[in-house]
Write an enzyme that holds these catalytic residues in place. Sequence first.
Site, PDB file in Angstrom:
ATOM      1  N   CYS A  95      64.479  19.968  -4.006  1.00 28.93           N
ATOM      2  CA  CYS A  95      65.065  20.387  -5.230  1.00 28.93           C
ATOM      3  C   CYS A  95      64.750  19.170  -6.042  1.00 28.93           C
ATOM      4  CB  CYS A  95      66.432  20.462  -5.052  1.00 28.93           C
ATOM      5  SG  CYS A  95      67.390  20.998  -6.408  1.00 28.93           S
ATOM      6  N   CYS A 189      73.796  22.911  -2.086  1.00 29.62           N
ATOM      7  CA  CYS A 189      74.914  23.613  -3.005  1.00 29.62           C
ATOM      8  C   CYS A 189      74.956  25.143  -2.841  1.00 29.62           C
ATOM      9  CB  CYS A 189      74.234  23.427  -4.517  1.00 29.62           C
ATOM     10  SG  CYS A 189      72.391  24.046  -4.634  1.00 29.62           S
TER      11      CYS A 189
END
Length: 340
Positions: A95, A189
């Site tokens: 990410c 997340c």
Amino acid sequence: MSKGKVLVGMSGGVDSTVTAILLQKEGYEIEGVYMKLHHKPGYHEENYAKAQRVGEYLGIKVNFYDLSEAFNKEVYEYFVESYKEGLTPNPCVMCNRTIKFGKMVEFADTVGAEYVATGHYLKCDGEFIYAADDLNKDQSYFLCEVKKEVLPRLLFPLGSWQKDDVKAFASDIEVLNDLATQKESSEICFVENSYDEVLAKHMDIDIPGETVDTEGNVVGTHKGYMHYTIGKRRGFFVNGAHDPHFVLAIKPEENQIVVGTREKLEENAFEVKQINLFEDLTEFDCDVKVRYRTKAVPCHVKIEGDRATVELQEPVFGLAKGQIAAFYNGDRLLGGGVIC
């Protein structure tokens, strides 16, 4: 006179909020961006509202940037497919490379921002990345795959702060009181409880299989290979075992896990691919971390083609294919690669 324009990644949390405040105090022109990365009902509405409230307090614009499609392709699918292949992925590293310091940097260009900042705990001098002063919060490991060319544009004001001091700083600002006491965000997340809950949305992970020893002999059973990572000790059955057994390897094609005693987890050398370095090196001595929460150990690295051999000066345990090896010279991050 402004020191330049900074695009700050704002999550609605303490760290990104304090980052924006500190940079504004230093004389930068600030613009915020809230990045929608995944689909979690109510999550983004609540946090974007917090980020907007911070924006109103600072008198800055906070953009809403929907990156869920790119995140799904570059991070989420990589996570799921890696476990299918019996690997142990690190979605946060990917990410950071493709989204936060990839797509976010591209967005910075569209708003005329020279710099990009986030609430990560690490340091960057424009040429190299360094560990944070707060070693308990240091996140430099997660940036070892970030592209070298973006480093001159990155600002991390929390690198010299202790987490407790950041919370105290936020608590002194009345409008931000609820942020200073909110729960820490999870490491991944899109994982709320456990990674296998995510995988179960896409496939049947509860297919019982064979547990085998290092010679290939069937010694027990397990509940499905995707429930296991290298080094896991529980959740499988071994016939007549007196000593604790650990997962040594995963064979997805056969739906088997290989198990053995702890000493068989010991590794003295391994290879990495997808090598990303912040300086031109082909053979060097350094320290390597093979997981985020592990001690860095001395090693010798030799790069040949698109792979590198890492010879360890002291053994590591539980080395997992697909995880990230991050190379350090003291507190300076040299780069990293994917263990293969």
